[in-house]
Design a protein around this motif. Structure first.
Motif, PDB file in Angstrom:
ATOM      1  N   LEU A   8       0.833  -1.208   0.000  1.00  0.00           N
ATOM      2  CA  LEU A   8       0.000   0.000   0.000  1.00  0.00           C
ATOM      3  C   LEU A   8       0.863   1.251   0.000  1.00  0.00           C
ATOM      4  N   ARG A   9       1.982   1.206   0.763  1.00  0.00           N
ATOM      5  CA  ARG A   9       2.891   2.351   0.821  1.00  0.00           C
ATOM      6  C   ARG A   9       3.510   2.611  -0.560  1.00  0.00           C
ATOM      7  N   ASN A  10       3.915   1.548  -1.235  1.00  0.00           N
ATOM      8  CA  ASN A  10       4.536   1.706  -2.554  1.00  0.00           C
ATOM      9  C   ASN A  10       3.528   2.196  -3.598  1.00  0.00           C
ATOM     10  N   ILE A  11       2.259   1.767  -3.466  1.00  0.00           N
ATOM     11  CA  ILE A  11       1.223   2.237  -4.397  1.00  0.00           C
ATOM     12  C   ILE A  11       1.045   3.744  -4.262  1.00  0.00           C
ATOM     13  N   ARG A  12       1.023   4.250  -3.009  1.00  0.00           N
ATOM     14  CA  ARG A  12       0.894   5.695  -2.803  1.00  0.00           C
ATOM     15  C   ARG A  12       2.162   6.425  -3.273  1.00  0.00           C
ATOM     16  N   ARG A  13       3.327   5.814  -3.045  1.00  0.00           N
ATOM     17  CA  ARG A  13       4.594   6.457  -3.414  1.00  0.00           C
ATOM     18  C   ARG A  13       4.738   6.610  -4.923  1.00  0.00           C
ATOM     19  N   MET A  14       4.307   5.612  -5.665  1.00  0.00           N
ATOM     20  CA  MET A  14       4.390   5.668  -7.136  1.00  0.00           C
ATOM     21  C   MET A  14       2.974   5.802  -7.723  1.00  0.00           C
ATOM     22  N   PHE A  15       2.275   6.780  -7.213  1.00  0.00           N
ATOM     23  CA  PHE A  15       0.858   6.942  -7.532  1.00  0.00           C
ATOM     24  C   PHE A  15       0.624   7.140  -9.035  1.00  0.00           C
ATOM     25  N   THR A  16       1.430   7.990  -9.668  1.00  0.00           N
ATOM     26  CA  THR A  16       1.216   8.313 -11.091  1.00  0.00           C
ATOM     27  C   THR A  16       1.341   7.082 -11.974  1.00  0.00           C
ATOM     28  N   LYS A  17       2.405   6.305 -11.766  1.00  0.00           N
ATOM     29  CA  LYS A  17       2.608   5.106 -12.587  1.00  0.00           C
ATOM     30  C   LYS A  17       1.513   4.069 -12.314  1.00  0.00           C
ATOM     31  N   ASN A  18       1.121   3.937 -11.066  1.00  0.00           N
ATOM     32  CA  ASN A  18       0.091   2.963 -10.728  1.00  0.00           C
ATOM     33  C   ASN A  18      -1.279   3.380 -11.261  1.00  0.00           C
ATOM     34  N   ILE A  19      -1.531   4.668 -11.335  1.00  0.00           N
ATOM     35  CA  ILE A  19      -2.778   5.148 -11.934  1.00  0.00           C
ATOM     36  C   ILE A  19      -2.855   4.726 -13.404  1.00  0.00           C
ATOM     37  N   LEU A  20      -1.729   4.834 -14.104  1.00  0.00           N
ATOM     38  CA  LEU A  20      -1.689   4.434 -15.510  1.00  0.00           C
ATOM     39  C   LEU A  20      -2.006   2.943 -15.653  1.00  0.00           C
ATOM     40  N   ILE A  21      -1.412   2.121 -14.766  1.00  0.00           N
ATOM     41  CA  ILE A  21      -1.705   0.682 -14.795  1.00  0.00           C
ATOM     42  C   ILE A  21      -3.185   0.439 -14.486  1.00  0.00           C
ATOM     43  N   ALA A  22      -3.708   1.198 -13.489  1.00  0.00           N
ATOM     44  CA  ALA A  22      -5.111   1.035 -13.109  1.00  0.00           C
ATOM     45  C   ALA A  22      -6.041   1.376 -14.272  1.00  0.00           C
ATOM     46  N   ILE A  23      -5.709   2.417 -15.028  1.00  0.00           N
ATOM     47  CA  ILE A  23      -6.533   2.814 -16.180  1.00  0.00           C
ATOM     48  C   ILE A  23      -6.531   1.717 -17.234  1.00  0.00           C
ATOM     49  N   ILE A  24      -5.364   1.126 -17.475  1.00  0.00           N
ATOM     50  CA  ILE A  24      -5.273   0.041 -18.462  1.00  0.00           C
ATOM     51  C   ILE A  24      -6.121  -1.143 -18.024  1.00  0.00           C
ATOM     52  N   ILE A  25      -5.998  -1.519 -16.751  1.00  0.00           N
ATOM     53  CA  ILE A  25      -6.789  -2.644 -16.242  1.00  0.00           C
ATOM     54  C   ILE A  25      -8.281  -2.313 -16.293  1.00  0.00           C
ATOM     55  N   LEU A  26      -8.626  -1.060 -16.004  1.00  0.00           N
ATOM     56  CA  LEU A  26     -10.027  -0.634 -16.058  1.00  0.00           C
ATOM     57  C   LEU A  26     -10.588  -0.792 -17.468  1.00  0.00           C
ATOM     58  N   ILE A  27      -9.810  -0.372 -18.462  1.00  0.00           N
ATOM     59  CA  ILE A  27     -10.262  -0.482 -19.861  1.00  0.00           C
ATOM     60  C   ILE A  27     -10.413  -1.948 -20.257  1.00  0.00           C
ATOM     61  N   VAL A  28      -9.390  -2.753 -19.907  1.00  0.00           N
ATOM     62  CA  VAL A  28      -9.455  -4.182 -20.227  1.00  0.00           C
ATOM     63  C   VAL A  28     -10.633  -4.832 -19.499  1.00  0.00           C
ATOM     64  N   GLY A  29     -10.778  -4.495 -18.221  1.00  0.00           N
ATOM     65  CA  GLY A  29     -11.882  -5.064 -17.446  1.00  0.00           C
ATOM     66  C   GLY A  29     -13.234  -4.667 -17.991  1.00  0.00           C
ATOM     67  N   ASN A 454     -24.531 -10.322 -14.746  1.00  0.00           N
ATOM     68  CA  ASN A 454     -25.066 -11.044 -13.591  1.00  0.00           C
ATOM     69  C   ASN A 454     -23.901 -11.580 -12.757  1.00  0.00           C
ATOM     70  N   TRP A 455     -24.228 -12.397 -11.756  1.00  0.00           N
ATOM     71  CA  TRP A 455     -23.193 -12.900 -10.864  1.00  0.00           C
ATOM     72  C   TRP A 455     -22.201 -13.812 -11.588  1.00  0.00           C
ATOM     73  N   THR A 456     -22.643 -14.444 -12.653  1.00  0.00           N
ATOM     74  CA  THR A 456     -21.715 -15.262 -13.440  1.00  0.00           C
ATOM     75  C   THR A 456     -20.634 -14.391 -14.056  1.00  0.00           C
ATOM     76  N   VAL A 457     -21.031 -13.237 -14.582  1.00  0.00           N
ATOM     77  CA  VAL A 457     -20.062 -12.305 -15.160  1.00  0.00           C
ATOM     78  C   VAL A 457     -19.108 -11.794 -14.085  1.00  0.00           C
ATOM     79  N   VAL A 458     -19.653 -11.473 -12.916  1.00  0.00           N
ATOM     80  CA  VAL A 458     -18.813 -10.979 -11.810  1.00  0.00           C
ATOM     81  C   VAL A 458     -17.755 -12.009 -11.445  1.00  0.00           C
ATOM     82  N   LEU A 459     -18.172 -13.263 -11.307  1.00  0.00           N
ATOM     83  CA  LEU A 459     -17.231 -14.329 -10.958  1.00  0.00           C
ATOM     84  C   LEU A 459     -16.174 -14.507 -12.044  1.00  0.00           C
ATOM     85  N   GLU A 460     -16.618 -14.481 -13.303  1.00  0.00           N
ATOM     86  CA  GLU A 460     -15.664 -14.661 -14.403  1.00  0.00           C
ATOM     87  C   GLU A 460     -14.643 -13.521 -14.441  1.00  0.00           C
ATOM     88  N   ILE A 461     -15.096 -12.294 -14.192  1.00  0.00           N
ATOM     89  CA  ILE A 461     -14.185 -11.145 -14.200  1.00  0.00           C
ATOM     90  C   ILE A 461     -13.161 -11.263 -13.071  1.00  0.00           C
TER      91      ILE A 461
END
Length: 492
Positions: A8-29, A454-461
């Motif tokens: 958690l500390r490292n996520i806050r420390r490298m917030f900008t880079k982790n935000i970029l990864i989060a955006i990519i995962i969000l788009i893929v998800g 539905n819940w099947t989609v949630v589980l698969e994701i």
């Protein structure tokens, strides 16, 4: 616990880079949520729709199989005799294409059949009234597909009217599906004989009303007449017309007992015969599939096949949704591959950027396994948060997105089907002709869904997110295991 806190500390420390990864995962998800939701919507619509369909089936001669078995003569046999032999063989096959009522009733004994009814169709004439003639009536054989007897060596004459005898009120499917409706009088009593229901056009054309008498006649024997009473008048709600010898308005409904009585009364030298069509009522698709096998066990020839317009039309209506589901499969696969590749690259770069940190952690005694788990934990936290957001956004937008894509797919599929059909007729309506494409493919197809995620989609994701984290985190583990602590500190 230290690993989680440090992650958690490292996520806050490298917030900008982790935000970029989060955006990519969000788009893929989000892409995966929409893709999986479309598939779930297709499966749900199929199951709900097929459960609601009243399934009926008919046994018909397999003409396609017959034509495949009719091999044309080779070039060396191109003479009149070989061609005539082929024609004779085809005529013989065509004459054997109808099952008798006794045979149809044998197959009604199958365990999968819940009800059975039939109709008998007869071409007949009449005195004192005239049949309606229209420009759309063409010579395509006898009424409702009955083969006409127009051989050169016979003077047999087809009647101007089509008399349809039913064994059950369930046989009046045109009235239950809204194609026709009773406008005066009452429906037939199948126990009575010599009563008929006629079309409103025919009644108006001949000044007939409920209670009027019609004198039917054997068109090949003027002395043979059969008086029937009009008990009901119906109207043709749909403007589509069957491609048949008579105008559809010349069709009369009666009881099967009436047909039997007329056949029994006709002379043997000029008999009036009818064609029987049996309808089998089945509880569900499983029963339909079972019936398709049971009839052959009961002795049905391989020259015949079991067909259900209910199942065929419903399968046809699902075509746009099925096409969209196939597109969703492709989109899902591309999203996973591209998203996974990007995450692997980002994990590699994260490890490269934090080489010195890895060396320090190794120097203070942290094992390579714990360091690897820390990188995986960081990515797992980012992935979980991103996928929760993706599920929320996807659940809110998947239905409108699916319906918008489905509408476009329905139009595209309908245009394609119209181009492939002769004269622009909709698929499955080859026996109809109309100036307007009413009843066309697009009107009958599934054009919207009410639920998708539905819940099947949630589980698969969640499973997909976990797998992506493990795979991309495994890359970090491989590189971390290769690093030597002393070399890292010396180079830094």
């Amino acid at each position: 616990m230290y690993i989680i806190k440090n992650a958690l500390r490292n996520i806050r420390r490298m917030f900008t880079k982790n935000i970029l990864i989060a955006i990519i995962i969000l788009i893929v998800g989000f892409s995966c949520v929409v893709s999986l939701s479309i598939k779930e919507a297709a499966n749900t619509a199929r199951q709900e729709g097929i459960d609601a369909v009243n399934i009926t089936a008919n046994i018909s001669y397999d003409r396609q199989k017959m034509m495949q078995n009719m091999q044309p003569p080779t070039q060396g046999e191109q003479d009149g005799t070989s061609q005539e032999d082929m024609r004779d063989k085809m005529r013989e096959s065509m004459q054997n294409q109808n099952l008798s009522l006794d045979e149809l009733e044998v197959y009604a004994k199958a365990d999968s059949v819940s009800d059975f009814y039939y109709e008998k169709t007869m071409a007949i004439g009449a005195t004192e009234i005239e049949a309606i003639e229209s420009s759309s009536s063409e010579n395509f054989g006898g009424p409702q597909g009955m083969p006409g007897r127009n051989d050169e060596d016979t003077t047999y004459v087809e009647g101007d009217f089509s008399l349809v005898g039913i064994s059950s009120v369930n046989a009046l499917s045109d009235f239950t599906d809204g194609t026709k409706e009773l406008v005066d009088g009452e429906y037939l009593d199948i126990e009575k004989t010599h009563t008929v229901m006629i079309s409103e056009d025919l009644a108006t054309y001949n000044s007939l009303e409920v209670g009027s008498s019609i004198k039917l006649q054997n068109p090949n024997s003027e002395s043979e007449t059969y008086v029937v009473e009009v008990v009901g008048i119906y109207s043709q709600v749909s403007d589509q017309q069957m491609m048949m010898r008579q105008d559809p308005a010349n069709q009369m409904y009666t009881s099967a007992n009436t047909i039997d009585a007329i056949e029994a009364k006709t002379a043997s030298d000029n008999p009036l015969t009818s064609q029987v069509k049996g309808t089998y009522v089945l509880a569900d698709v499983d029963a339909y599939d079972a019936f398709s096998d049971e009839v052959y066990e009961l002795g049905l020839s391989d020259d015949f096949t079991v067909q259900s317009m209910d199942v065929s039309m419903y399968e046809q209506s699902l075509a746009p949704l099925e096409n969209l589901s196939s597109f969703a499969d492709t989109f899902f696969l591309v999203s996973i591959l591209v998203g996974g590749a990007i995450l692997i690259v980002f994990q590699f770069l994260r490890v490269k950027d934090r080489v010195y940190e890895i060396g320090v952690l190794r120097a203070i005694g942290m094992s390579k396994l714990k360091i690897s788990l820390q990188f995986i934990c960081e990515l797992l936290i980012i992935t979980t948060v991103s996928l929760i957001l993706a599920l929320g956004i996807g659940a809110a937008t998947s239905v409108p997105i699916t319906n918008q894509l489905l509408e476009s797919q329905s139009v595209s599929t309908n245009e394609s089907e119209m181009q492939n059909m002769p004269g622009g007729m909709p698929q499955g309506m080859g026996g109809r002709q109309s100036s307007e494409p009413s009843g066309s493919f697009i009107e009958d197809s599934v054009q919207s869904v009410s639920s998708a995620t539905n819940w099947t989609v949630v589980l698969e994701i969640m499973v997909i997110g976990l797998l992506l984290t493990i795979v991309s985190g495994g890359v970090a583990t491989i590189f971390i295991q290769r690093y030597d602590t002393m070399k890292i500190l010396q180079q830094s």
